[in-house]
Design an enzyme around this catalytic site. Structure first.
Site, PDB file in Angstrom:
ATOM      1  CG  ASP A  96      44.443  37.150  37.120  1.00 12.87           C
ATOM      2  OD1 ASP A  96      44.809  37.886  38.046  1.00 12.87           O
ATOM      3  OD2 ASP A  96      43.561  37.456  36.307  1.00 12.87           O
ATOM      4  CD  GLN A 152      38.983  35.682  48.227  1.00  6.97           C
ATOM      5  OE1 GLN A 152      40.155  36.018  48.342  1.00  6.97           O
ATOM      6  NE2 GLN A 152      38.515  35.089  47.134  1.00  6.97           N
ATOM      7  CG  ASP A 159      48.302  40.813  47.360  1.00  4.28           C
ATOM      8  OD1 ASP A 159      48.837  41.184  46.310  1.00  4.28           O
ATOM      9  OD2 ASP A 159      47.384  41.445  47.919  1.00  4.28           O
ATOM     10  N   GLY A 193      43.599  25.851  42.663  1.00  9.90           N
ATOM     11  CA  GLY A 193      44.486  25.734  41.512  1.00  9.90           C
ATOM     12  C   GLY A 193      45.718  24.894  41.807  1.00  9.90           C
TER      13      GLY A 193
END
Lengths: 282, 282
Positions: B155, B31, B158, B138
């Site tokens: 956590d 990203q 989006d 994850g």
């Protein structure tokens, strides 16, 4: 065409809404009144450029400014509403059969006129026979009243401009006198997140506490208001808004709401530590 | 100089923050990572242009994602944190002496590196000896775990981009298996106010309900996130977050918080009718 309405929440934070078209732009004796049409938020009312009402989320504000006091004391009969020219507060109050009389005091007749024409979703109750409209300064109106009301709702603009007097010690003292022994005062109390209003709202809270034996703050999520974390003041001579809530009684009234419920009523008074500390700090 | 960071909350609503200067702009394997300095909000981290953390209000998010599960079960010892590269969630968890082991799984090592350098206020706990960092997906990490954790905190970003898999049925099922019989799962759950994410978050909530016997939603006021009305999911095998809260026990720990308190813990689960209806609708 790319038309945007922008509100500066501070000098360094802005919220902008894409506008389809402007429906009204008028300078009244007191303020500039604009009404817009938007796709995301429906119709929008601004006063002096500040966002007051959007069709999408006005239900949140109007639920919280009316149902919290009404559920705390279901015997409320006579109500004074100050400001609230769009009509949304009166619309919610009229859902209670127990309410027999509403005096609504709005300084700016133009706001009521334009709301009736362009915001029928909030203004629809203003012609009800229980509603008595006065176009005058709420600050002066309340000076001559004594022991008359069960509830006063101060649905004001921000603590500057035409609404400034509605955050003064004199005004809160006069509200106390205008209420009967069961009386409750609810007012819109801005946000504490941006420092711009935090100091004046802390002062306002202290003034209410000096005037009333019970004075609390509660909150709601209103996405189109600065920070989205909006506060209301609850003050009263007798009723505690959490301890005296009879949830069963209110739920039996069968009033259907989109935001308010009796669990949320209690939860709304559980405010974050940083807000409590700001309000109570010396 | 007039430099503004703008996030489109929808195509028709924007939030803009005045920026003093940009500190970082980097494309990682996953990203784009940007870090800004601003006067109103302090340092700001964005991922792919979406606001993740501001120095001014990160305490609200991190209080609510950690202290709600920790107060519900004060015996939590071993925690898995997924995402949370900025370190804020781990920082709050480390305040509990009872926690002996934290596995933190962040897909993007660059986020952790840059947070350590530019966001020391959140990242300061990441070198603690109780914290074990894994830079992997994850979704995959949790597949191989069974009955190991007391608490999993998701956590995530989006529900699209690198975080998308963290909202799937498979992932929630694997979290269930990775938790022991006392296990709690908490996840960031977006907002229901704008329709853009409402449908996918309703689906996510249904999936969690299908995987866990107890599944609730709670809320916080986070002014810099879209709508400011942010939701979290609380799921567990055994604990009810309101019924099983022992407020006295948590208050005795003496953990000082700026947002969270035990009254607010209860109030956070009292969500508005329109949110409940959206989450439960067919």
């Amino acid at each position: 065409m790319d038309l945007w309405y922008t509100e500066n929440h501070t000098e360094e934070a802005r919220f902008s809404i894409k506008i389809d078209r402007q429906l009204v732009s008028r300078q009244s004796e007191f303020q500039r009144i604009d009404i817009f049409e938007s796709r995301e938020f429906g119709r929008i009312l601004t006063l002096d450029g500040y966002l007051m009402v959007t069709e999408k989320d006005e239900f949140i504000y109007h639920d919280m400014i009316t149902h919290v006091p009404m559920a705390t004391n279901p015997n409320i009969k006579k109500v004074l509403v100050i400001g609230a020219g769009d009509g949304g507060t009166v619309r919610e109050l009229l859902r209670y059969d127990s309410i027999t009389h509403i005096d609504m005091v709005e300084i700016d007749e133009e706001v009521v006129k334009l709301s009736k024409e362009y915001l029928p979703f909030t203004a629809k109750g203003l012609t009800d026979e229980r509603v008595h409209l006065f176009f005058e300064d709420g600050l002066k109106y309340v000076r001559h009243k004594e022991g008359e009301y069960d509830l006063i709702i101060v649905d004001s603009t921000d603590p500057f401009g035409p609404g400034e007097g509605l955050f003064t010690k004199e005004f809160y003292g006069n509200c106390y006198r205008a209420l009967n022994e069961e009386g409750i005062l609810v007012n819109q109390h801005e946000s504490m997140y941006y420092s711009s209003y935090a100091a004046s709202m802390k002062r306002a809270h202290q003034r209410i506490k000096d005037s009333f034996p019970i004075a609390k703050i509660y909150q709601a999520h209103i996405p189109t208001y600065p920070s989205g974390h909006w506060l209301f003041g609850f003050a009263s001579k007798k009723y505690d808004p959490v301890g005296d809530l009879d949830a069963g009684l209110w739920n039996n009234l069968g009033i259907k709401t989109r935001y308010y419920n009796t669990d949320l009523h209690v939860g709304a008074f559980a405010i974050p530590n940083y807000v409590k500390e700001q309000l109570e700090s010396e």
